[in-house]
Design an enzyme around this catalytic site. Structure first.
Site, PDB file in Angstrom:
ATOM      1  N   GLU A  32     -40.873   8.665  27.669  1.00 24.09           N
ATOM      2  CA  GLU A  32     -39.501   8.141  26.801  1.00 24.09           C
ATOM      3  C   GLU A  32     -40.150   8.162  25.138  1.00 24.09           C
ATOM      4  OE1 GLU A  32     -37.914   4.066  28.806  1.00 24.09           O
ATOM      5  OE2 GLU A  32     -37.690   5.350  30.589  1.00 24.09           O
ATOM      6  N   TYR A  43     -39.819  -1.062  25.639  1.00 27.75           N
ATOM      7  CA  TYR A  43     -40.957  -0.870  26.606  1.00 27.75           C
ATOM      8  C   TYR A  43     -41.381   0.577  25.397  1.00 27.75           C
ATOM      9  CZ  TYR A  43     -42.030   2.071  29.916  1.00 27.75           C
ATOM     10  OH  TYR A  43     -42.779   3.458  30.397  1.00 27.75           O
ATOM     11  N   LYS A  93     -45.005   1.374  24.450  1.00 26.26           N
ATOM     12  CA  LYS A  93     -45.815   2.557  24.820  1.00 26.26           C
ATOM     13  C   LYS A  93     -46.105   3.472  23.385  1.00 26.26           C
ATOM     14  CE  LYS A  93     -46.432   3.553  28.871  1.00 26.26           C
ATOM     15  NZ  LYS A  93     -47.048   3.053  29.636  1.00 26.26           N
TER      16      LYS A  93
END
Ligand SMILES: NC(=O)c1ccc[n+]([C@@H]2O[C@H](COP(=O)([O-])OP(=O)(O)OC[C@H]3O[C@@H](n4cnc5c(N)ncnc54)[C@H](O)[C@@H]3O)[C@@H](O)[C@H]2O)c1
Length: 335
Positions: free
Chosen positions: A125, A147, A151
């Site tokens: 992602e 998110y 990351k």
């Protein structure tokens, strides 16, 4: 090897811990905060193994990390610890920033002080969405959600520790995982459990979002491979062998569970929903890894596991998850 596995009470971390103990004879210490997604039940079969130890603590807590390292005397740290649900990152991003940014920093400092090898577990992602073709390790980072952005930030910090301090750190980015012990907020276990209970199957938007599915045992093996053979400072993508649209996955779960197609219900799409993820795994394949589980077989086994392991999911469906589900989907689950 002696390993400190952070976030090892979660879905993939517990799979990795099991694989390292059973298949490699490693000594494994798990350090985990036990958030809603972390459960000692995920490690139930390892608890009595003399080569296994569980410690409760947060990766952003310097003292807890120092104590875990003293207890484990690890040769390497493997960091799975994360908040992992995109929907929760949209609703409440705070914990994502502290665990991914501060937590990764604390672990990197601990690894640097003691000259430990370090593996950061990351995600496809971070590259964002791709309409055609496939992401390589050279693709630019273009995360879309809190998110994936946090990351990506953690990945950049890891790379800076290699470049600045020479820390022998590697990053392994996986595609969408599925398999036993996955918390039921994620697509596949959510649909399986709802199908088994006669609940509706809420599909975001048109359900044409494509994901590159990898079985958790294959991703765990890729991480182990990168730990053993990866070049310090490098990133390795580990993508699954099959890509499927969410709608196709849900229809297959309907067939495998004997549910009714009429249970499928289209709901408002997730804001900023990525359309397609796809990873090229050539670099980690060159190290000798390849995925073993095709999606059609893995999905069938996963449905069977959830059907046979009500002891694992019953406490989840009757707890905080029920309230989360009502907030997220605006409807209740059957008891
Ligand atoms: N699930 C996927 O499809 C997927 C795909 C690629 C990469 N990843 C990455 O793999 C890793 C593990 O994902 P997962 O699906 O097993 O997630 P999960 O949510 O099942 O587990 C995360 C674990 O981290 C622990 N944790 C959270 N915050 C912590 C903190 N501050 N300190 C210590 N422990 C903490 C939780 O208690 C839990 O046990 C994550 O880094 C994730 O980004 C996941």
């Amino acid at each position: 090897m002696r390993l400190l596995v952070c976030g090892g009470a979660g879905f993939i971390g517990s799979t990795f811990a099991r694989q390292r103990l059973r298949e490699h004879g490693d000594q494994v210490t798990v350090l985990d905060k036990l958030t809603y997604a972390g459960r000692e039940e995920n490690l139930h079969d390892l608890a009595r193994d003399p080569s296994f130890r569980f410690l409760r603590g947060a990766v952003e807590d310097r003292q807890a990390v120092a104590e875990a390292i003293d207890a484990a005397a690890p040769e390497a740290i493997v960091n799975f610890a994360a908040e992992t649900h995109v929907d929760r990152s949209i609703a409440e991003p705070d914990a994502f920033v502290s665990t991914h940014a501060l937590g990764t920093y604390v672990l990197l400092e601990a690894a640097r002080e003691r000259e430990l090898r370090y593996v950061q577990v990351s995600t496809d992602e971070v590259y964002g969405s791709i309409d055609e073709g496939t992401f390589t390790e050279q693709s630019p980072l273009a995360p879309s959600s809190p998110y994936s952005a946090t990351k990506a930030g953690a990945d950049l910090l890891v790379q800076s520790y290699f470049h600045t301090y020479g820390l022998p750190a590697v990053i392994c980015r996986g595609s969408n995982n599925y398999g036993p012990y996955q918390y039921p907020e994620k697509l596949i276990p959510l649909m399986i459990l709802n199908a088994l209970h006669g609940d509706s199957l809420p599909v975001y938007g048109d359900g044409m979002q494509v994901r590159n599915w990898i079985h958790c045992t294959d991703f765990a093996a890729a991480i182990g491979h990168v730990l053993a053979h990866g070049q310090p400072g490098e990133v390795y993508n580990a993508g699954g062998p099959d890509e499927e649209a969410n709608m196709t996955v849900v229809r297959r779960i309907v067939q495998l569970t004997g549910a009714a197609e009429t249970q499928i219900e289209h709901v408002a799409d997730r804001p900023g929903h990525d359309v397609r993820y796809s990873l090229s795994s050539q670099k980690v394949r060159a190290l000798g890894w390849s995925p073993k589980v095709r999606f059609s077989d893995g999905l069938e086994q996963t449905v069977a596991w959830y059907r046979d392991n009500a002891w694992w999911w019953e406490p989840i469906r009757s707890g905080e998850y029920r309230a989360y589900y009502e907030r997220q989907y605006g409807r209740s689950l059957h008891p």
